[in-house]
Design an enzyme around this catalytic site. Sequence first.
Site, PDB file in Angstrom:
ATOM      1  CG  ASP A  62      -0.222  30.918 -15.559  1.00 25.96           C
ATOM      2  OD1 ASP A  62      -1.115  30.969 -14.702  1.00 25.96           O
ATOM      3  OD2 ASP A  62      -0.343  30.362 -16.664  1.00 25.96           O
ATOM      4  CB  CYS A  63       5.563  33.514 -13.904  1.00 25.61           C
ATOM      5  SG  CYS A  63       5.492  32.171 -15.089  1.00 25.61           S
TER       6      CYS A  63
END
Length: 808
Positions: A483-484
């Site tokens: 997600d990052c």
Amino acid sequence: MRFGHFDDAAREYVITTPRTPYPWINYLGCEEFFGIVSHLAGGYCFHRDARLRRLTRYRYNAIPTDAGGRTYYLRDGGDYWTPAWAPVKRELDHYECRHGMGYTRITGARGGVRAELLFLVPLGASAEIHRVTLRNEGRVRKRLRLFSLVEFCFWNALDDQTNFQRNWNIGEVEVDGSTLYHVSEYRERRNHYAYFHVNAPLAGFDTDRESFVGLYNGLHEPQVVVEGEPRNSVARGWQPVGSHAVDLELAPGEERSLVFLLGYAENPPDRKWERPGLVNKAPAREVIARFSTAPQVDAAIAALRAHWDGLLSAFTVRSPDEKLDRMVNVWNPYQCMVTFNLSRSASYFDSGIGRGMGFRDSNQDLLGFVHQIPTRARQRILDLAATQFPDGGAYHQYQPLTRRGNHEVGSGFNDDPLWLILAVAAYTKETGDYAILEEQVPFDNDERTRAPLLDHLRRSFEHVLSNLGPHGLPLIGRADWNDCLNLNCFSETPDEPYQTTGVRDGRTAESVMIAGMFTAIGPEWARLLSHQDRTAEAAQALEAVRRMERAILEHGWDGEWFLRAYDFHGRKVGSRECAEGQIFVESQGWCVMGGVGLGTGQARQALDAVAARLDTRYGIMLQQPAYRSYHLELGEISSYPPGYKENAGIFSHSNPWIMIAETLVGRPDRAFAYYRKLAPAYLEDLSEIHRTEPYVYAQMIAGRDAARHGEAKNAWLTGTAAWNFVAVSQYLLGIRPEHEGLRVNPCLPAEIPEFTATRRCRGATYLVRVRNSGGGGRARLTVDGRALDGDVVPWARPGAVVKVDCVV
Ligand code: GLC
Ligand code: GLC
């Protein structure tokens, strides 16, 4: 250092001091009503949706850290204390907390009184039972007064903590005998209320927090308890609470139990009222009637035990390693059930507000859960598929109550679609229910756009192919599993969320992880197609997989390991050319799981690089070297301090991918060593370093660059649970459902020279006995006495018991 021990026979973790390194929690409920309960009885409960239907209030980030929950105060002469130690924290002569399968039992003793608090959510009811058992262990008669306390939440947990100009006016209650009803907002739009009952006459009650606690007091010294006198307060506005006062007299040796019930009730709109102004209490009374005697509670506990016996018997193992057995038989499947139920919504790290059900998360959670209750997995698949868009993309999250996609987060996470294929493959292999592929499922919950589930999967597969970048690798979108890694974000102001900001149509940034996923999950799609006699389409799919494999080897291989991505500018991410972030774990795991470089050496080479550069004594770090400065073109990953979360933390979820990959290259020693580093039962002696519960996985363990290397955070709700169960059950122990039968192909080191396992699948039972030399070689199978060609035991008819002998 340990703070308790496992009781394997009872399937409990026994905490022996209230001063654990962090609150150690458990979950109550496995259907529609859930509670989280700490070893101090902290926590809260909700009906179906932790954000929209929260019954009791809990303050995250409070001081002390675990303040409030279900509090029972005992007054004994001039003394008052709390059996769960907090909040009064008077020293106890004895303390113990047993977290079991769907229940928690906390015992405290002081001044000759032993108090046991048992918390559970019974099957078939939206309520928590709190059974309080008091025993006089002294020599003199005791006259005790027991006070209960829960603080009600105004249902919407976000509003509850933010909208005070409204909230301090809406509070309403009704008191009816020994039942306290929380009915705020019931007059207008809500048809539901909460009730808190005890099966005893009251010496008094309170429903107004200020009257009970005192405006300037804390929960450790509520004025009613200090004075010993309930005020019979009726909340009008401000903060409604539920508190009963019950008197008990106990002769020496005498024991008495009280049953409290904290529940949720809902009325049909046309039956809201008993008569004007009086809430219809029929549904609450019905539940109260079912659970208010000691035998009824005993029966509820027995039913819950039987329920878990059933769930856990689908896969059991007996090996010389008791830690392995307790993870596989009890705690890992238990955590899988919890993550399946709650996705990433409510834990001591997830506030129950921010995130509903994640698309990728829930599909992966299903992998570890599907064998327990396949029918629930089926429904989940259909719910998830209904949040997909016609182009195959999907809402990243949806709210469990409404099942609608979450607009704030939207879509554009390009790994999402593939996880649905993996989940459906796992479900069909487990159940043989291929009819699910014909189920008509809408897109974006729009009933006008129904299509068979098979079509949804096709669009998932095609979504990758219609979103390829300059190197023929999949475009990453907002992020992939990581997600990052926000390669299209370019965020320069602190008020933007990384995941939803940025150049949304980035047509350059590519993900080698998604490419690897495609080579691993694409063949699953092809197998489903073949199974449905769509051989031509299956062949095309495999052709696309081979093209992807070539693209990976040509553009995604860095020389010693697989690249992670190409950024927006076409520069490499996860390459030895980079100053920081030279090697990432995800693409190594997924490319090897997809078989890329298996025959040509790159697979082993990549895994060797993982061992050399990412492995630590506490697990495999996500990447190295950690980012020391913020990289605008990489996004959130470089925002974390080195060693935390995606910036070179030990992101537990990705570790089992490497375990699986090591079994695929035939290295059982390494695979099992990785398994043991992460599995919580093996970390029990390190509890003071690890800090979170030694019976469940945590999402993240601080990496080597962090000051507190080895310290875990985000326990419970993590894909780590499902993936470790897949790794240990299907690849290390090697028992794995396929479309044609049950594969038995263990890959374990010599330290596990033998084991037996029982696997229930498709109505039959397989009794597997394995003898293992430890070399990771081929499995030779005998089925009911006859030698088998290959390692896939054909499916037996329901009811059959099949004996499988296996020599590795
Ligand atoms: C609240 C609102 C304000 C409104 C007042 C009366 O204070 O903030 O805008 O005028 O209620 O309804
Ligand atoms: C969190 C998210 C999950 C994501 C992972 C890695 O666990 O819930 O969806 O894949 O972080 O960033």
